[in-house]
Scaffold this motif. Structure first.
Motif, PDB file in Angstrom:
ATOM      1  N   PHE A  91       0.755  -1.237   0.020  1.00  0.00           N
ATOM      2  CA  PHE A  91       0.043   0.003  -0.059  1.00  0.00           C
ATOM      3  C   PHE A  91       1.008   1.248   0.070  1.00  0.00           C
ATOM      4  N   ILE A  92       1.990   1.135   0.464  1.00  0.00           N
ATOM      5  CA  ILE A  92       2.814   2.284   0.423  1.00  0.00           C
ATOM      6  C   ILE A  92       3.135   2.534  -1.090  1.00  0.00           C
ATOM      7  N   LEU A  93       3.672   1.546  -1.867  1.00  0.00           N
ATOM      8  CA  LEU A  93       3.947   1.588  -3.327  1.00  0.00           C
ATOM      9  C   LEU A  93       2.626   1.928  -3.915  1.00  0.00           C
ATOM     10  N   LEU A  94       1.413   1.555  -3.581  1.00  0.00           N
ATOM     11  CA  LEU A  94       0.242   2.007  -4.345  1.00  0.00           C
ATOM     12  C   LEU A  94       0.124   3.498  -4.065  1.00  0.00           C
ATOM     13  N   SER A  98       0.112   6.065  -7.394  1.00  0.00           N
ATOM     14  CA  SER A  98      -1.163   7.087  -7.521  1.00  0.00           C
ATOM     15  C   SER A  98      -0.944   8.452  -6.858  1.00  0.00           C
ATOM     16  N   GLU A  99       0.034   8.871  -6.199  1.00  0.00           N
ATOM     17  CA  GLU A  99       0.273  10.040  -5.660  1.00  0.00           C
ATOM     18  C   GLU A  99      -0.682  10.465  -4.598  1.00  0.00           C
ATOM     19  N   GLY A 100      -0.708   9.373  -3.613  1.00  0.00           N
ATOM     20  CA  GLY A 100      -1.534   9.355  -2.438  1.00  0.00           C
ATOM     21  C   GLY A 100      -3.050   8.981  -2.474  1.00  0.00           C
ATOM     22  N   ARG A 101      -3.356   8.300  -3.625  1.00  0.00           N
ATOM     23  CA  ARG A 101      -4.808   8.040  -3.698  1.00  0.00           C
ATOM     24  C   ARG A 101      -5.366   6.568  -3.183  1.00  0.00           C
ATOM     25  N   ALA A 102      -4.550   6.003  -2.580  1.00  0.00           N
ATOM     26  CA  ALA A 102      -4.988   4.634  -1.763  1.00  0.00           C
ATOM     27  C   ALA A 102      -5.695   4.700  -0.869  1.00  0.00           C
ATOM     28  N   VAL A 103      -6.623   3.766  -0.454  1.00  0.00           N
ATOM     29  CA  VAL A 103      -7.518   3.376   0.792  1.00  0.00           C
ATOM     30  C   VAL A 103      -7.239   2.276   0.955  1.00  0.00           C
ATOM     31  N   LEU A 104      -7.169   1.991   2.366  1.00  0.00           N
ATOM     32  CA  LEU A 104      -6.866   0.516   2.688  1.00  0.00           C
ATOM     33  C   LEU A 104      -7.998   0.053   3.486  1.00  0.00           C
ATOM     34  N   GLY A 105      -8.872  -0.757   2.894  1.00  0.00           N
ATOM     35  CA  GLY A 105      -9.814  -1.527   3.675  1.00  0.00           C
ATOM     36  C   GLY A 105      -9.021  -2.858   4.353  1.00  0.00           C
ATOM     37  N   LEU A 140       2.443   2.243   8.709  1.00  0.00           N
ATOM     38  CA  LEU A 140       2.092   3.158   7.542  1.00  0.00           C
ATOM     39  C   LEU A 140       2.424   4.499   7.924  1.00  0.00           C
ATOM     40  N   GLU A 141       2.343   4.827   9.148  1.00  0.00           N
ATOM     41  CA  GLU A 141       2.577   6.050   9.855  1.00  0.00           C
ATOM     42  C   GLU A 141       4.239   6.217  10.114  1.00  0.00           C
ATOM     43  N   THR A 142       4.881   5.380  10.364  1.00  0.00           N
ATOM     44  CA  THR A 142       6.124   5.636  10.980  1.00  0.00           C
ATOM     45  C   THR A 142       7.401   5.027   9.772  1.00  0.00           C
ATOM     46  N   GLY A 143       6.913   4.354   9.145  1.00  0.00           N
ATOM     47  CA  GLY A 143       7.746   3.719   8.137  1.00  0.00           C
ATOM     48  C   GLY A 143       8.707   2.415   8.726  1.00  0.00           C
ATOM     49  N   VAL A 144       8.389   2.076   9.863  1.00  0.00           N
ATOM     50  CA  VAL A 144       9.081   1.014  10.495  1.00  0.00           C
ATOM     51  C   VAL A 144       7.944  -0.168  10.953  1.00  0.00           C
ATOM     52  N   MET A 145       8.448  -1.385  10.856  1.00  0.00           N
ATOM     53  CA  MET A 145       7.674  -2.336  11.336  1.00  0.00           C
ATOM     54  C   MET A 145       8.281  -3.171  12.303  1.00  0.00           C
ATOM     55  N   ALA A 162       9.689   4.877   2.063  1.00  0.00           N
ATOM     56  CA  ALA A 162       9.072   5.480   3.215  1.00  0.00           C
ATOM     57  C   ALA A 162       7.657   5.716   2.816  1.00  0.00           C
ATOM     58  N   PRO A 163       6.712   5.638   3.865  1.00  0.00           N
ATOM     59  CA  PRO A 163       5.340   6.199   3.451  1.00  0.00           C
ATOM     60  C   PRO A 163       5.364   7.463   2.583  1.00  0.00           C
ATOM     61  N   TYR A 164       4.455   7.494   1.685  1.00  0.00           N
ATOM     62  CA  TYR A 164       4.175   8.667   0.630  1.00  0.00           C
ATOM     63  C   TYR A 164       3.571   9.812   1.701  1.00  0.00           C
ATOM     64  N   GLU A 165       2.488   9.453   2.366  1.00  0.00           N
ATOM     65  CA  GLU A 165       1.902  10.357   3.483  1.00  0.00           C
ATOM     66  C   GLU A 165       1.026   9.646   4.129  1.00  0.00           C
TER      67      GLU A 165
END
Length: 368
Positions: A91-94, A98-105, A140-145, A162-165
């Motif tokens: 989802f980071i890659l998506l 898409s320049e920040g258009r991903a929505v995670l369900g 998805l917020e920190t870039g660290v798992m 790193a996370p796009y946003e």
């Protein structure tokens, strides 16, 4: 308000080749933006013709390359079936594509054959979902798992890119049982309502979720997303026939695939709600239950469909819809006409609804 297109890639009875199903529904996805929709959504399913959608981020990346504006969502990504690192990376890659258009369900899954195929015990799904969701949402917020749980033992790794946003406000979870609804409030995610229970129960669940969300997070809960199957036609009799034949075909396939009549759910940890549902189906019959599921959907003339959906927005303070037009055993040309008529005559009316303010509370009434 936001209105999205939902796609199932369903091929009941294998009446078409899988290539034909994909060619038709991929074209629907590509046309979504030009027709005025706000998003495209697809569920995750494996191993059967119920929904042939095994890699949703890959599909959404394809849509990202064909569009500029619409959001790209999952209804839903089933967390217990996959490695949390790979989920977060996908989802980071998506988001980059898409320049920040991903929505995670997100969800924890219900298909027994899918759990078996992935070698994951169904009884572990709630625990795995909770741990995986916490790990993925943090990453998805920190870039660290990094996570040390019962099911997930993940050493610290840095995700690159790193996370796009931030994904805050862009995560929704499907929840049916009261326990799951409460968990989603604690996870600080929105609700995705896929109708499987009476509307008055949905209203109770939303009230509980909103109360817990506000108490835990200090802010009002995000408005829910509702997924609905739509049959619209200028001739009401034809729309009724679409409901009776094609929406019912879909609800039958759903009951069969998920084994809603299986009383053994009562013995599986985390699926007790479905054990109770199976008892109810045994009492009243699966045919009546399939009719009930069909009646939760929306059909009629363009004006009737617009009125029914607007009534749902008012009753439940909905933020957006995921609308499905190709399902069951519906011929491709009928699904396309269903989709285009909705876009032409219903969508503009829905998009005029202002969901930025809370709708006035109303006594629950039937919207079916």
């Amino acid at each position: 308000m936001d209105v999205g297109l939902g796609l199932t890639f369903q091929n009941l009875r294998n009446q078409l080749t899988d290539k034909e199903v994909y060619k038709h529904q991929l074209q629907m996805a590509v046309d979504t933006e030009a027709l005025g929709f706000d998003s495209v959504w697809t569920p995750e399913h494996h191993f059967t013709n119920y929904n042939m959608t095994p890699n949703v981020p890959q599909f959404l990346a394809f849509v990202a390359g064909q569009t500029k504006r619409i959001k790209l969502g999952t209804t839903v990504t089933v967390l217990p079936w996959q490695d949390p690192v790979r989920t977060a990376e996908s989802f980071i890659l998506l988001d980059y594509f898409s320049e920040g258009r991903a929505v995670l369900g997100i969800g924890r899954g219900l298909g027994a054959s899918e759990f078996e195929g992935f070698r994951v015990p169904m009884g572990e799904s709630r625990g795995r979902f909770t741990e995986y969701a916490e790990a993925v949402l943090t990453a998805l917020e920190t870039g660290v798992m990094e996570y040390d749980g019962k099911y997930l033992k993940q050493p610290r790794v840095e995700l690159r890119p790193a996370p796009y946003e931030s994904f805050r406000g862009r995560v929704f979870a499907s929840a049916i049982s009261p326990e799951s609804v409460n968990l989603m409030a604690k996870l600080d995610v929105g609700l995705m309502v896929i109708a499987q229970k009476p509307w008055e129960k949905v209203a109770e669940d939303l009230a509980s979720y909103r109360k817990i969300f506000l108490s835990r997070n200090g802010v009002a809960a995000p408005k829910p997303v509702f997924a609905v199957f739509v049959a619209v036609h200028e001739d009401r009799a034809v729309a009724q026939e679409m409901r009776d034949k094609h929406i019912k075909a879909y609800t039958r396939s759903t009951s069969d695939f998920y084994q809603f009549a299986n009383a053994e759910f009562a013995e599986i940890d985390g699926y007790e709600y479905y054990g109770g549902l199976a008892k109810n189906i045994a009492k009243h019959g699966v045919g009546k239950f399939n009719d009930f599921l069909a009646d939760l959907q929306v059909w009629g003339t363009p004006d009737e469909v617009a009125e029914k959906l607007a009534a749902m927005v008012e009753e439940f303070d909905i933020g957006g819809f995921v609308t499905y037009f190709q399902y069951g055993e519906m011929p491709a040309e009928m699904g396309r006409a269903n989709y285009e008529l909705f876009a032409k005559k219903v969508l503009p009316k829905l998009k005029d609804i202002d969901t930025s303010v809370k709708q006035p509370a109303q006594e629950l009434r039937s919207v079916a």
